[in-house]
Scaffold this motif. Sequence first.
Motif, mmCIF file in Angstrom:
data_model
loop_
_atom_site.group_PDB
_atom_site.id
_atom_site.type_symbol
_atom_site.label_atom_id
_atom_site.label_comp_id
_atom_site.label_asym_id
_atom_site.label_seq_id
_atom_site.Cartn_x
_atom_site.Cartn_y
_atom_site.Cartn_z
ATOM 1 N N SER A 27 25.791 -1.835 71.995
ATOM 2 C CA SER A 27 26.374 -2.305 70.460
ATOM 3 C C SER A 27 25.795 -1.166 69.630
ATOM 4 O O SER A 27 24.520 -1.088 69.572
ATOM 5 N N ALA A 28 26.686 -0.442 69.049
ATOM 6 C CA ALA A 28 26.027 0.558 67.840
ATOM 7 C C ALA A 28 25.994 -0.454 66.503
ATOM 8 O O ALA A 28 26.587 -1.279 66.086
ATOM 9 N N VAL A 29 24.806 -0.232 65.973
ATOM 10 C CA VAL A 29 24.517 -0.982 64.514
ATOM 11 C C VAL A 29 24.387 0.113 63.525
ATOM 12 O O VAL A 29 24.178 -0.445 62.400
ATOM 13 N N GLY A 30 24.528 1.428 63.780
ATOM 14 C CA GLY A 30 24.399 2.114 62.572
ATOM 15 C C GLY A 30 24.564 3.615 62.960
ATOM 16 O O GLY A 30 25.016 4.140 64.185
ATOM 17 N N VAL A 31 24.205 4.803 62.128
ATOM 18 C CA VAL A 31 24.155 6.162 62.404
ATOM 19 C C VAL A 31 22.864 6.545 62.141
ATOM 20 O O VAL A 31 22.177 6.311 60.998
ATOM 21 N N SER A 32 22.569 7.817 62.680
ATOM 22 C CA SER A 32 21.396 8.777 62.334
ATOM 23 C C SER A 32 21.703 10.213 62.476
ATOM 24 O O SER A 32 22.860 10.339 63.056
ATOM 25 N N VAL A 33 21.006 11.172 61.887
ATOM 26 C CA VAL A 33 21.148 12.545 62.152
ATOM 27 C C VAL A 33 20.234 12.694 63.314
ATOM 28 O O VAL A 33 19.337 12.556 63.739
ATOM 29 N N HIS A 34 20.907 13.513 64.371
ATOM 30 C CA HIS A 34 20.179 13.665 65.590
ATOM 31 C C HIS A 34 18.966 14.875 65.397
ATOM 32 O O HIS A 34 19.586 15.882 64.674
ATOM 33 N N PRO A 35 17.759 14.645 65.842
ATOM 34 C CA PRO A 35 16.869 15.360 65.444
ATOM 35 C C PRO A 35 16.807 16.747 65.798
ATOM 36 O O PRO A 35 15.948 17.651 65.207
ATOM 37 N N VAL A 36 17.504 17.050 66.875
ATOM 38 C CA VAL A 36 17.502 18.405 67.570
ATOM 39 C C VAL A 36 18.958 19.032 66.901
ATOM 40 O O VAL A 36 18.916 20.415 66.290
ATOM 41 N N GLU A 37 20.098 18.632 67.061
ATOM 42 C CA GLU A 37 21.331 19.104 66.771
ATOM 43 C C GLU A 37 21.667 18.987 65.451
ATOM 44 O O GLU A 37 22.718 19.837 64.979
ATOM 45 N N GLY A 38 21.571 18.018 64.733
ATOM 46 C CA GLY A 38 21.872 17.771 63.478
ATOM 47 C C GLY A 38 23.335 17.110 63.220
ATOM 48 O O GLY A 38 23.510 17.145 62.042
ATOM 49 N N HIS A 39 23.602 16.511 64.472
ATOM 50 C CA HIS A 39 25.171 15.895 64.376
ATOM 51 C C HIS A 39 24.802 14.394 63.815
ATOM 52 O O HIS A 39 23.524 13.869 64.116
ATOM 53 N N LEU A 40 25.655 13.577 63.452
ATOM 54 C CA LEU A 40 25.722 12.152 63.435
ATOM 55 C C LEU A 40 25.809 11.637 64.723
ATOM 56 O O LEU A 40 26.603 11.851 65.521
#
Length: 302
Positions: A27-40
């Motif tokens: 289950s997804a509970v939110g979003v973050s910025v990927h620490p390497v690629e910079g995508h959500l």
Amino acid sequence: MRYLSAGIILSCSFACWAGSPRVSPPSAVGVSVHPVEGHLVAIEGVSGRLSLGRQIWNGPVEGVWPGTSRAIVRSAAGWQLLQFNQEWSVSRVIDLGERDWVEPVWNAQGSAWLACGESTQRCGIYRAEDGNQVREVWAAGGFHALSLSDGGVEALLRQNGRAVIWNAKEELVPVAEGEGLLGAFAPGGHRLAIVDAAGSLLLVDVRTANSTQVMAPAGAVGLLWSRGSLLSVHRSGEIRRWDERGEALSTLHCECRPGGAWAAGQGMVRLHDSLKQISHYLDFERGEGAFTILPALIPEVQ
């Protein structure tokens, strides 16, 4: 301009399918910025055991701000408003154009946000359903957005060493003075907390103008409401929990030097340590505070 890197935990409920049992993905509970690629990417798991999951928005992203089932995103293409569906996919994108906003803030319901310009000396309140501006205020010297009430009517702004309420009558009503002022409306919109860098904490009922003043630790970097109580987060890593009367309920410590703290949905709070480039997610769901540590990408400058 300050960039808010990421970690957002957004409230989301999932419908159950009738029929034969099947294996469900995490289950997804939110979003973050990927620490390497910079995508959500999706944040998956439960309190105390979160991890980064699948990509949900093609970046790179320079900043992202939470709003329940929505998010404001800044990228090289400008500003966008994203809306998520129950499957945690982007269901709608509204282009907001070029803006000079500094740290937009959502109200607790996620129905509107408050944003102030870095150079235009204007603040606006914007409707989440379509991204349209509904009100605007201007003043020489400019403002910094602090908090917005649930009704999207009263806004708390910082202006030249003072905190002011921008009310429905378009008045700017001073409520506090000091250095490094922070503030937060409680869910419901009538309780307001304000703290300064020295630790003076003011709790105000905006309906009656009754107020209570107590002393908190100095060096506050975040002030927000979570699960019915007020949290003050301090640069030392100390986190103090208060009730609405200003009584201290508990104190705990983060093994970090946070530069800021933000509401992250589902009762969670995100603290960002710019030196270590990690974010600490804090939740009181089980009574005592539980932390999850996730990597982060973009420094947050206070």
